[in-house]
Scaffold this motif. Structure first.
Motif, PDB file in Angstrom:
ATOM      1  N   ASN A  19       0.867  -1.179   0.000  1.00 48.99           N
ATOM      2  CA  ASN A  19       0.000   0.000   0.000  1.00 48.99           C
ATOM      3  C   ASN A  19       0.900   1.224   0.000  1.00 48.99           C
ATOM      4  O   ASN A  19       1.311   1.713   1.044  1.00 48.99           O
ATOM      5  CB  ASN A  19      -0.924  -0.032   1.220  1.00 48.99           C
ATOM      6  N   GLY A  20       1.256   1.687  -1.197  1.00 50.99           N
ATOM      7  CA  GLY A  20       2.191   2.789  -1.296  1.00 50.99           C
ATOM      8  C   GLY A  20       3.573   2.351  -0.837  1.00 50.99           C
ATOM      9  O   GLY A  20       4.122   1.370  -1.348  1.00 50.99           O
ATOM     10  N   ALA A  21       4.107   3.050   0.167  1.00 53.85           N
ATOM     11  CA  ALA A  21       5.464   2.775   0.630  1.00 53.85           C
ATOM     12  C   ALA A  21       5.483   1.901   1.882  1.00 53.85           C
ATOM     13  O   ALA A  21       6.419   1.953   2.665  1.00 53.85           O
ATOM     14  CB  ALA A  21       6.193   4.083   0.911  1.00 53.85           C
ATOM     15  N   HIS A  22       4.447   1.066   2.056  1.00 50.56           N
ATOM     16  CA  HIS A  22       4.461   0.124   3.170  1.00 50.56           C
ATOM     17  C   HIS A  22       3.628  -1.099   2.823  1.00 50.56           C
ATOM     18  O   HIS A  22       2.889  -1.117   1.833  1.00 50.56           O
ATOM     19  CB  HIS A  22       3.941   0.789   4.455  1.00 50.56           C
ATOM     20  N   PHE A  23       3.772  -2.116   3.624  1.00 49.76           N
ATOM     21  CA  PHE A  23       2.997  -3.336   3.481  1.00 49.76           C
ATOM     22  C   PHE A  23       1.960  -3.424   4.597  1.00 49.76           C
ATOM     23  O   PHE A  23       2.278  -3.206   5.774  1.00 49.76           O
ATOM     24  CB  PHE A  23       3.894  -4.580   3.566  1.00 49.76           C
ATOM     25  N   ASP A  24       0.734  -3.758   4.233  1.00 50.67           N
ATOM     26  CA  ASP A  24      -0.276  -4.161   5.206  1.00 50.67           C
ATOM     27  C   ASP A  24      -0.242  -5.686   5.295  1.00 50.67           C
ATOM     28  O   ASP A  24      -0.227  -6.379   4.259  1.00 50.67           O
ATOM     29  CB  ASP A  24      -1.662  -3.687   4.782  1.00 50.67           C
ATOM     30  N   LEU A  25      -0.243  -6.204   6.517  1.00 53.61           N
ATOM     31  CA  LEU A  25       0.018  -7.627   6.723  1.00 53.61           C
ATOM     32  C   LEU A  25      -1.109  -8.315   7.479  1.00 53.61           C
ATOM     33  O   LEU A  25      -1.767  -7.716   8.334  1.00 53.61           O
ATOM     34  CB  LEU A  25       1.308  -7.828   7.528  1.00 53.61           C
ATOM     35  N   THR A  26      -1.267  -9.598   7.170  1.00 50.19           N
ATOM     36  CA  THR A  26      -2.075 -10.508   7.982  1.00 50.19           C
ATOM     37  C   THR A  26      -1.196 -11.705   8.300  1.00 50.19           C
ATOM     38  O   THR A  26      -0.637 -12.331   7.390  1.00 50.19           O
ATOM     39  CB  THR A  26      -3.340 -10.967   7.240  1.00 50.19           C
ATOM     40  N   LEU A  27      -1.049 -12.012   9.590  1.00 47.37           N
ATOM     41  CA  LEU A  27      -0.158 -13.084  10.026  1.00 47.37           C
ATOM     42  C   LEU A  27      -0.970 -14.273  10.543  1.00 47.37           C
ATOM     43  O   LEU A  27      -1.999 -14.090  11.216  1.00 47.37           O
ATOM     44  CB  LEU A  27       0.796 -12.605  11.124  1.00 47.37           C
ATOM     45  N   PHE A  28      -0.458 -15.452  10.258  1.00 45.94           N
ATOM     46  CA  PHE A  28      -1.083 -16.700  10.702  1.00 45.94           C
ATOM     47  C   PHE A  28      -0.037 -17.575  11.369  1.00 45.94           C
ATOM     48  O   PHE A  28       1.122 -17.635  10.945  1.00 45.94           O
ATOM     49  CB  PHE A  28      -1.665 -17.468   9.502  1.00 45.94           C
ATOM     50  N   PRO A  68      -3.574 -18.586   5.247  1.00 49.89           N
ATOM     51  CA  PRO A  68      -3.780 -17.810   4.015  1.00 49.89           C
ATOM     52  C   PRO A  68      -3.308 -18.590   2.791  1.00 49.89           C
ATOM     53  O   PRO A  68      -2.264 -19.239   2.813  1.00 49.89           O
ATOM     54  CB  PRO A  68      -2.929 -16.554   4.245  1.00 49.89           C
ATOM     55  N   ARG A  69      -4.070 -18.488   1.730  1.00 48.08           N
ATOM     56  CA  ARG A  69      -3.713 -19.207   0.507  1.00 48.08           C
ATOM     57  C   ARG A  69      -2.409 -18.689  -0.099  1.00 48.08           C
ATOM     58  O   ARG A  69      -1.644 -19.467  -0.687  1.00 48.08           O
ATOM     59  CB  ARG A  69      -4.843 -19.071  -0.521  1.00 48.08           C
ATOM     60  N   ASP A  70      -2.204 -17.396   0.004  1.00 46.34           N
ATOM     61  CA  ASP A  70      -1.009 -16.796  -0.607  1.00 46.34           C
ATOM     62  C   ASP A  70       0.047 -16.476   0.445  1.00 46.34           C
ATOM     63  O   ASP A  70       0.897 -15.604   0.239  1.00 46.34           O
ATOM     64  CB  ASP A  70      -1.383 -15.534  -1.380  1.00 46.34           C
ATOM     65  N   GLY A  71       0.018 -17.173   1.571  1.00 48.06           N
ATOM     66  CA  GLY A  71       0.954 -16.877   2.646  1.00 48.06           C
ATOM     67  C   GLY A  71       2.371 -17.331   2.335  1.00 48.06           C
ATOM     68  O   GLY A  71       2.599 -18.273   1.581  1.00 48.06           O
ATOM     69  N   PHE A  72       3.337 -16.643   2.918  1.00 50.45           N
ATOM     70  CA  PHE A  72       4.745 -17.009   2.782  1.00 50.45           C
ATOM     71  C   PHE A  72       5.428 -16.770   4.116  1.00 50.45           C
ATOM     72  O   PHE A  72       4.871 -16.144   5.028  1.00 50.45           O
ATOM     73  CB  PHE A  72       5.425 -16.234   1.651  1.00 50.45           C
ATOM     74  N   GLY A  73       6.641 -17.258   4.252  1.00 46.57           N
ATOM     75  CA  GLY A  73       7.339 -17.212   5.523  1.00 46.57           C
ATOM     76  C   GLY A  73       7.939 -15.852   5.838  1.00 46.57           C
ATOM     77  O   GLY A  73       7.998 -14.947   4.998  1.00 46.57           O
ATOM     78  N   LEU A  74       8.419 -15.732   7.075  1.00 50.82           N
ATOM     79  CA  LEU A  74       9.005 -14.477   7.511  1.00 50.82           C
ATOM     80  C   LEU A  74      10.294 -14.145   6.773  1.00 50.82           C
ATOM     81  O   LEU A  74      10.642 -12.973   6.611  1.00 50.82           O
ATOM     82  CB  LEU A  74       9.269 -14.524   9.020  1.00 50.82           C
ATOM     83  N   ASP A  75      11.014 -15.151   6.301  1.00 43.80           N
ATOM     84  CA  ASP A  75      12.213 -14.863   5.517  1.00 43.80           C
ATOM     85  C   ASP A  75      11.842 -14.173   4.214  1.00 43.80           C
ATOM     86  O   ASP A  75      12.554 -13.276   3.736  1.00 43.80           O
ATOM     87  CB  ASP A  75      13.019 -16.138   5.261  1.00 43.80           C
ATOM     88  N   GLY A  76      10.702 -14.566   3.627  1.00 44.41           N
ATOM     89  CA  GLY A  76      10.225 -13.888   2.421  1.00 44.41           C
ATOM     90  C   GLY A  76       9.819 -12.454   2.704  1.00 44.41           C
ATOM     91  O   GLY A  76      10.023 -11.562   1.861  1.00 44.41           O
ATOM     92  N   LEU A  77       9.266 -12.212   3.883  1.00 47.71           N
ATOM     93  CA  LEU A  77       8.903 -10.847   4.251  1.00 47.71           C
ATOM     94  C   LEU A  77      10.157  -9.978   4.376  1.00 47.71           C
ATOM     95  O   LEU A  77      10.155  -8.822   3.955  1.00 47.71           O
ATOM     96  CB  LEU A  77       8.126 -10.844   5.568  1.00 47.71           C
ATOM     97  N   SER A  78      11.218 -10.529   4.936  1.00 50.51           N
ATOM     98  CA  SER A  78      12.474  -9.774   5.042  1.00 50.51           C
ATOM     99  C   SER A  78      12.954  -9.327   3.675  1.00 50.51           C
ATOM    100  O   SER A  78      13.383  -8.181   3.485  1.00 50.51           O
ATOM    101  CB  SER A  78      13.553 -10.619   5.714  1.00 50.51           C
ATOM    102  N   VAL A  79      12.884 -10.221   2.692  1.00 49.24           N
ATOM    103  CA  VAL A  79      13.316  -9.882   1.335  1.00 49.24           C
ATOM    104  C   VAL A  79      12.416  -8.805   0.742  1.00 49.24           C
ATOM    105  O   VAL A  79      12.890  -7.842   0.117  1.00 49.24           O
ATOM    106  CB  VAL A  79      13.323 -11.138   0.455  1.00 49.24           C
ATOM    107  N   ALA A  80      11.100  -8.939   0.942  1.00 54.85           N
ATOM    108  CA  ALA A  80      10.160  -7.969   0.379  1.00 54.85           C
ATOM    109  C   ALA A  80      10.393  -6.583   0.963  1.00 54.85           C
ATOM    110  O   ALA A  80      10.379  -5.575   0.234  1.00 54.85           O
ATOM    111  CB  ALA A  80       8.728  -8.427   0.636  1.00 54.85           C
ATOM    112  N   VAL A  81      10.613  -6.501   2.269  1.00 54.46           N
ATOM    113  CA  VAL A  81      10.850  -5.202   2.907  1.00 54.46           C
ATOM    114  C   VAL A  81      12.176  -4.621   2.446  1.00 54.46           C
ATOM    115  O   VAL A  81      12.292  -3.404   2.198  1.00 54.46           O
ATOM    116  CB  VAL A  81      10.798  -5.342   4.437  1.00 54.46           C
ATOM    117  N   ARG A  82      13.181  -5.462   2.311  1.00 53.49           N
ATOM    118  CA  ARG A  82      14.478  -4.981   1.843  1.00 53.49           C
ATOM    119  C   ARG A  82      14.353  -4.396   0.437  1.00 53.49           C
ATOM    120  O   ARG A  82      14.919  -3.335   0.129  1.00 53.49           O
ATOM    121  CB  ARG A  82      15.488  -6.120   1.870  1.00 53.49           C
ATOM    122  N   ASN A  83      13.600  -5.048  -0.442  1.00 58.97           N
ATOM    123  CA  ASN A  83      13.416  -4.539  -1.795  1.00 58.97           C
ATOM    124  C   ASN A  83      12.597  -3.247  -1.804  1.00 58.97           C
ATOM    125  O   ASN A  83      12.868  -2.333  -2.594  1.00 58.97           O
ATOM    126  CB  ASN A  83      12.742  -5.600  -2.662  1.00 58.97           C
TER     127      ASN A  83
END
Length: 349
Positions: free
Chosen positions: A140-149, A192-207
Motif C-alpha cells: 500500500n504505497g510505501a508500506h505493506f499491510d500484513l495478515t499473520l497466521f 492464508p492461501r497466498d501466505g509465505f514465511g518471515l524470511d520472504g517478508l524480510s526480502v520484500a521489505v528490503r526490496n
C-alpha cells in the motif's frame, strides 16, 4: 519574528541521562562486560535495570551482539511512542565510537540473525516457532499491510495473537523497519492461501526500502498532486515520513512562505521554484541534525513548509533567523508539539 522560545528537555531529564553515562564511563561498561564474560545474567540485570529505570520507568533494554560483532546495548521506548524522544536523546548522549570500546548503542531493537529459528513464548506459556508463521502481504504505497497466521493462533485471544505478531515482526525486521515499512497488522486463524514465511517478508521489505532509500540512507522525495478551493496543489514529502526516523524532533513548525512569479493556475514559475528550493537548502544547512524539512505543499502563491525540530537545541532560533531573511513578503509560522508527526500524516506515501 520569534517563533517560540527554546524549550529544552527538563533539567531532571538531562541530569538522569547524564547520570547514566557518567556511571557507564566510570564503572558501568567494565562491570557489565564482566557480567557478560561470566555469563551472569542476574548480575547484568542488577547492574542495568536500576540505572535505566532511573532514566525513565518503562524504557526497555537488552544486550546482544552488535552489527559489527561487538556488544550492543539497546535502550528503547518499549512500544511507548511517548518515550521515543527520551530514548533517542539517551542515544545522542552516548560516547562516540573510539575503536577501543567493545560497546555499541542503539535506541531500537535490531533484527535477530536467523529469525525463523527463533521461538517466542506467549504469556500463557505456549511456544511459537517463527518458522511456522505465514504472512499475507499487500503493498500500500510505501508500506505493506500484513495478515499473520500461526497454527497456535486458534488457541490464543485476539490481543495475544497481535502481541505475538508484532514480536515476530520486530524479531524478523527489527523495531525500526517494522515501524517504517509495515502499516496495518492483523492476524487470522485460517491459513492464508497466498501466505509465505518471515524470511520472504524480510526480502520484500528490503526490496521496498531500496525503492525509497539510497545506499547512503538518504530518503527519496515523492511528488503528490491535488486540488483545493484555492486551486491546484503540488506537494512533496520524504519517504519514509515517520517520527521513528528522528524521534527527538518533537516540534512541528509550519512555515508559510509567499512567492512571486506565477506559472499555470497560480503555481510557481521556474524562477520561483528555484528560490523556494534555495530556501529549503539553507534551512537544511542551518538545522543540521537538529531539525529537518520533511514535506511541503504549494498552491496559489504560498508554499507551506513542514519542518520538525528538536526543542532542546538552538534549532528553533536558527530556523527563525533563516526564514526572517525572505525577501518576497512576510513569512507566517506556527509551532505545535507533535511527537507523532500527525501534522504530516496525510502526506505519507
Amino acid at each position: 519574528m520569534r517563533i517560540f522560545g527554546r524549550r529544552g528537555a527538563s533539567d531532571s531529564e538531562t541530569r538522569r541521562i547524564n547520570g547514566f553515562w557518567t556511571w557507564w564511563a566510570q564503572k558501568g561498561a567494565l562491570a557489565c562486560g564482566a557480567a557478560l564474560d561470566a555469563d551472569d545474567q542476574d548480575a547484568l540485570v542488577a547492574l542495568l535495570a536500576r540505572r535505566i529505570d532511573a532514566i525513565e520507568a518503562g524504557l526497555s533494554w537488552e544486550v546482544g551482539p552488535g552489527p559489527l560483532g561487538d556488544r550492543l546495548l539497546v535502550v528503547s521506548a518499549g512500544g511507548n511512542p511517548d518515550h521515543r524522544a527520551l530514548a533517542r536523546r539517551w542515544l545522542l548522549a552516548a560516547p562516540e565510537p573510539d575503536g577501543v570500546s567493545p560497546w555499541e548503542f542503539s535506541d531500537q531493537r535490531p533484527p535477530v540473525d536467523d529469525p525463523v529459528e527463533a521461538v517466542l513464548t506467549t504469556p500463557g506459556g505456549a511456544a511459537i516457532r517463527l518458522a511456522d508463521m505465514l504472512v499475507a502481504a499487500r503493498q500500500n504505497g510505501a508500506h505493506f499491510d500484513l495478515t499473520l497466521f500461526h497454527p497456535a493462533f486458534p488457541d490464543l485471544a485476539d490481543d495475544a495473537r497481535l502481541q505475538v505478531a508484532f514480536h515476530a515482526l520486530d524479531t524478523t525486521l527489527g523495531e525500526s523497519s517494522t515501524e517504517l515499512w509495515i502499516g496495518e497488522v492483523d492476524t487470522t486463524t485460517a491459513r492464508p492461501r497466498d501466505g509465505f514465511g518471515l524470511d520472504g517478508l524480510s526480502v520484500a521489505v528490503r526490496n521496498l526500502r531500496k525503492e525509497y532509500v539510497d545506499p547512503d540512507g538518504n530518503p527519496a522525495w515523492v511528488l503528490l498532486h491535488g486540488e483545493s478551493p484555492q486551486g491546484p496543489v503540488i506537494a512533496s514529502a520524504v519517504v519514509p515520513l515517520h517520527p521513528v526516523t528522528a524521534p527527538n524532533l518533537t516540534h512541528h513548525v509550519g512555515v508559510m512562505v509567499p512567492y512571486v512569479g506565477f506559472g499555470e493556475r497560480g503555481l510557481p514559475s521556474a524562477d520561483a521554484l528555484r528560490e523556494l528550493g534555495q530556501l529549503e537548502d539553507r534551512l537544511a544547512s542551518t538545522l543540521g541534525p537538529d531539525g529537518r524539512v520533511v514535506a511541503h505543499e504549494t498552491t496559489n502563491g504560498v508554499r507551506l513548509l513542514h519542518a520538525y525540530v528538536d526543542p532542546t537545541t538552538s534549532a528553533p532560533q536558527r530556523l527563525e533567523d533563516t526564514v526572517d531573511g525572505w525577501v518576497h513578503g512576510d513569512v507566517v509560522t506556527r509551532v505545535d508539539t507533535d511527537p507523532a508527526w500527525d501534522a504530516v500524516r496525510p502526506l505519507r506515501a
